[in-house]
Each structure stands twice: as structure tokens, then as C-alpha cells.
Write a protein that holds these residues in place. Sequence first.
Motif, PDB file in Angstrom:
ATOM      1  N   PHE A   1     108.655  85.962 -11.351  1.00 37.64           N
ATOM      2  CA  PHE A   1     107.098  86.397 -12.289  1.00 37.64           C
ATOM      3  C   PHE A   1     106.601  84.787 -12.619  1.00 37.64           C
ATOM      4  CE2 PHE A   1     106.769  89.951 -15.178  1.00 37.64           C
ATOM      5  CZ  PHE A   1     105.259  89.668 -15.247  1.00 37.64           C
ATOM      6  N   LEU A   2     107.317  83.744 -12.374  1.00 37.17           N
ATOM      7  CA  LEU A   2     106.958  82.367 -12.789  1.00 37.17           C
ATOM      8  C   LEU A   2     105.521  82.094 -12.172  1.00 37.17           C
ATOM      9  CD1 LEU A   2     107.623  79.994 -14.498  1.00 37.17           C
ATOM     10  CD2 LEU A   2     109.286  79.305 -11.753  1.00 37.17           C
ATOM     11  N   PRO A   3     105.460  82.530 -11.120  1.00 37.58           N
ATOM     12  CA  PRO A   3     103.394  81.825 -10.568  1.00 37.58           C
ATOM     13  C   PRO A   3     102.890  82.259 -11.578  1.00 37.58           C
ATOM     14  CG  PRO A   3     105.665  82.208  -9.037  1.00 37.58           C
ATOM     15  CD  PRO A   3     105.909  82.632 -10.214  1.00 37.58           C
ATOM     16  N   TYR A   4     103.317  83.794 -11.662  1.00 39.38           N
ATOM     17  CA  TYR A   4     102.114  84.937 -12.424  1.00 39.38           C
ATOM     18  C   TYR A   4     101.896  84.341 -14.037  1.00 39.38           C
ATOM     19  CZ  TYR A   4     100.192  88.579 -15.126  1.00 39.38           C
ATOM     20  OH  TYR A   4      99.539  89.307 -16.026  1.00 39.38           O
ATOM     21  N   PHE A   5     102.990  83.028 -14.611  1.00 41.42           N
ATOM     22  CA  PHE A   5     102.537  83.237 -15.941  1.00 41.42           C
ATOM     23  C   PHE A   5     101.545  81.272 -16.072  1.00 41.42           C
ATOM     24  CE2 PHE A   5     105.888  85.504 -16.471  1.00 41.42           C
ATOM     25  CZ  PHE A   5     105.680  86.019 -18.018  1.00 41.42           C
ATOM     26  N   ILE A   6     101.358  81.034 -14.733  1.00 39.33           N
ATOM     27  CA  ILE A   6     100.977  80.175 -14.553  1.00 39.33           C
ATOM     28  C   ILE A   6      99.584  79.754 -14.267  1.00 39.33           C
ATOM     29  CG2 ILE A   6     100.451  77.614 -12.559  1.00 39.33           C
ATOM     30  CD1 ILE A   6     103.064  78.434 -14.465  1.00 39.33           C
TER      31      ILE A   6
END
Lengths: 311, 306
Positions: free
Chosen positions: B117-122
Amino acid sequence: MNAKDASFGKPFVPAVRRRSHLDRTLFSTIGYVSLTILAVLCIVPFILVVSSSLTEESTIVVEGYQFLPLHFSTEAYSILFKYPQQLINAYIVTIGVTAVGTFVGLFLTSMTAYVLSRKDFKWRNGFAFYFFFTTLFSGGLVPWYLLIVNYLQMKDTALALIVPMMLNVFYIIVMKSFMSSIPEAIVESAKIDGAGDFRIYAQLILPLSKPALATIGLFLALAYWNDWYNALLFVSNEKLVPLQYYLYKMLGNMDGMRKAMMSAGAVNTTSLPSEGLKMAMTVVATGPILAVYPFIQKYFVQGMTIGAVKG
Amino acid sequence: MRLRRFWDDLARYKILLLMLAPAVLFYLIFAYLPMAGIVIAFKRYDYIGGIFGSAWNGLDNFRFFFESGDAWRVTRNTALYNIAFIVVNNLLQIFAAILLFEVGGKWFKKLTQSVLFLPYFISWVVVGAIAYNLLNYDIGTVNALLRGLGLEPIDIYNTPSYWPFILVAVSAWKTLGYGTVMYLAAITGIDTEMYEAAEIDGANIFQRVMKVTIPNLYPTVIILVLLAVGNIFRGDFGMFYNMIGNNGLLFSSTDVIDTYVFRSLITSNDIGMSAAAGVFQSVLGFATIMLVNYAVRRYDRDRALF
């Protein structure tokens, strides 16, 4: 169904179990391996950026960006924080825009959704379509841009960063479907007790909608925090540059960065570690999101599942 | 009589209408007024005359847009990229969701899901920085690795043919976590009795996935894909602009309608043609959504968007 049906009812259960156990092992292996690979691919770029930001400039120039900082150095950060006025300013702009935008956006979204969720409001379908239609057809970028710049005179104002993103039809729909699940009897009983429509919204529906408010609030906050597009279009005043747009400008324009450093009082700007600085800047602009995302992630998951029930 | 009723309703809904007013006004100003601004596409825009005072010039803006050859290129790029995104992203998301659902180990599951899910927040700006870090000719990691292996470095930022693959990979990377959660929710909603029945019938785990999980995902897949198809002529500006910027060398394979419209407006200040391209995009998009919705309605009324 197929040949396996034959085993049903026969006393061969252990054999089936053993075989399915083997399948499980094979499947689990594929699962663990694939998921690990995907997870590594998702996280490695971030490690690269952090490690590059901690590497000595001369090493980067000779060896390229590396997974581990060969020659550890915090020079990029110390330069970044030596003259932090613009960075701090960008942070303040972003925090302010995010706070105001999220708060006002959440208020308007929930109020609109509340009216649309009221089943005794005869015109609710008409209004719902009025909002929905804007997702189907639009005038395009040019009229929208000219309206904001020439007619509303919002160029170089904080309003240009806040107002255009305040409402989103998708969020209204998600919020409305959540509020529709609140029993109607609550509204009815409040009405009998003499509460007005706004009071029902503010004192009854809002407290009951906390999960939806939290989710949509986070979606709004993330959109505001990550926004750079409105700044690209509408901001030329340096005092109004938000964090992501500041990063964007610095990445594309090291000369601009030198100038900024110079005006901030740095004397020798020719020896700036530009590559390391770019990555340090990226880390600083991303940091807060990375720090909080594990904690807020579950609200995003919640929100997506609310929205997925009926889109 | 009818008018009387209308006034009664108006009085009755007074407060509700007031509460609705800010949003109605917002969309009137920011969505419906720009629709009227479409007339710019048929005008020779000048700043003194503004949107409504400028002189008409008929279809010249459109003619210029189509005759420049750009129209076909950007439309094709937009549609092809979106088709590739739809196919690759959904397949990968379904794959990851099924694995996450079946694989044991709460700790592993939680950690993997969070990381995906990390890249979604960038922001796309940061993604652009990461891409620069990886792909830069002199110091990018990819070329550092190639040099380390004794291979020739690749001049990625000057070679259009690599970019379709890079952009598809980046899109998959950024949306993986979001989509996986969506499909995971759908899988969790599948009736467990179906799995038990499959188990009793002696299905192994692969058969279970193929015969129970995947067929049960069809409705979710269909609705998500249809929504995406409706937007097939909308390029993700944030992605394309931060990955490519104004690097003209790559336009042949990376220019989409949205970046083209933006450039015509901001860089070359060609307001009339930019507006014409935007109208062209809106009309194409509207027609697609109508067509998709009509098809879905015929197939299954309840699944239609409206």
C-alpha cells in the motif's frame, strides 16, 4: 464435478488430505515468494532514495545511486537545514492548506451527503444527478483555468490551492451511502422532538458518521498534502509554494535551488551537493506521510470498502 | 396548483436547500460554468475580449488540432496506455489479493499488505524523483548496476521505446496496494460455504481458486473495469507530467491528451487549440461512458451506473 468426485464418501480421506496438504505447501510457497518479491519491489525505491540522500556527493557522481550508502554523509541534510526558510515556509503552506481544506471540505461533503440521504427530501435524485453529471462531462482544462485566473482572480492566492479540491462527487456518494444506512427512525424521532434539519445533521448524524468522516477526511488530507498541480497552475508567488511543488521545482531546477540558497545567505553555492540534495529534499517532503501511513492505512481500507458496496 | 405545491415544498425544504446551497454553487461555478466556456474552442481567444467577447473563428481550432497530426497521436496514446493499465493493474491486483487471502501467517499478511500500500500514499512528484534516481543516465541505479555487470548503460530518458513499459510498471506499482485491498474485500465477501463445498468435493487449493474465487470475483472485476473504460480518454496528468515533464524527445510514445492540452495552454499559450483538444476529449469521454452504461444496462440493469 470431475474425477475427484469419486473420492467423496469413500474411506480414502487421509489420502485426499495428504495430497491437498502437498498442494497447500506448493501454493504457500508460490504465495510467500511472489508476495515477498512484490513487497520488495514496492519498498526498494524508497530505500534507494534514503540511501542516496545519505551518500557523499562525489560517490554518487562516480558510482551512481546505490542501495547502501558506501560513503556515509549527512552533508545534504545539513545544507538543507542550514537555510531552511523556504522549506519551512513550504511546510507551513502545505499544513495550512491541508488543515483548512480538509476541515471545510469535510463539512461541506457531509452536509451535502446528509441532505441527499434524507429519504423525505423529494428532490434528492434531481440534485444527486446535478452533482453526478459533472463527473461525466466537463468543459476541459482551459475554461476552468481561465475562470479561476481571469474571472475569479484567484491566481496567487491560497484560495486557488484550497477551493478547487474542496468537493469531490465520489466522496459525497460514499458519505451519502454511509448516512443512508443510519436508521431513519432517528431522524423521525428528533423531528418529533422539534429539532430542525440542521440540528439533526450537526448533533445526531455527524456523531454517528465518525467512521465515514475519518475516512473521507483522510482521503481529503492526503489529496491536499500531495497536491502540486494547483500550485503548478496558479502559484508564482514563492511565499505560497506548497511542499510537493517546492520539491518539483527543486528537482527540475538546481539553479533555482542555488539561487534560493544564495538569497538565504549561503556564500559558496557552486559546491552544492546537488544530487544528494535532491534526494534529501525528497525524503524531507515524503517523511511525514511515511511516518503516519501505517497508522492511517486501516481507515483507507475501511473507506474503500464502504465505497465499494455501492459505487 | 402545481406552482402552489412547488412553493409549499420550497418552504418545507428551506433548511435542507440552504444546506445544499454551497455544494450546488460550487459545482455551478467550477463545473457548469466551464461547460459554457466550451465556446472558447470556437473562438480566436484574446485577453481583452475574454471568453465571450472574443471573435468567432468557427472550426479552425479543431481543424488545426486534427491537421497537425497530434490529435491521432495523443488520442491513441491515451487509449492504449489506459488499456494496458486496466489489464496489467487488475491482473496483478487480483493475483496479489488471492495470495494474500490464502497465505497464512497474520504477521506476514499484515506486513505485506502495508508495504504494497505504501506507494499509494506518495505524491507523483516523489515518484518522479524516484524514477530519476533509478533511470538517470549518469548516476541512475539501473545504469550503475549495468556498469557494474560490465554492460553498456542505457540512455532511457532519450529513448521513447522504453517508456510504455516503464509507465505501465509505474502505474502497476503505484496502484497495486489500493486495488489489492479492493479485491481482497470482494474475496472476503465470498460465502465460505462455497469453499467448504469445494473442499468436500476434494478440490485442491488451485482448483478452489480457479473454480470458486475467480468466478466470484467477476462482478467486481466487471464494475471496476467498466468504470476504468469510461475514463479511457483521460490520461493521468500527474503521472505523465512528473515522469516525462517537457522532454519532447519522448512525446511520440508518451504524450497523452491531458499533457498535450496542458502544454498548449501553459507552454505555447495556444488557448483556442488547447480548448478544442479539451472539448474533443470531453465529448469522446462522454460518448464512451454512455456507450458503456448502455451496454451494462442491457446486460444487467442493476449494475448500470445510472
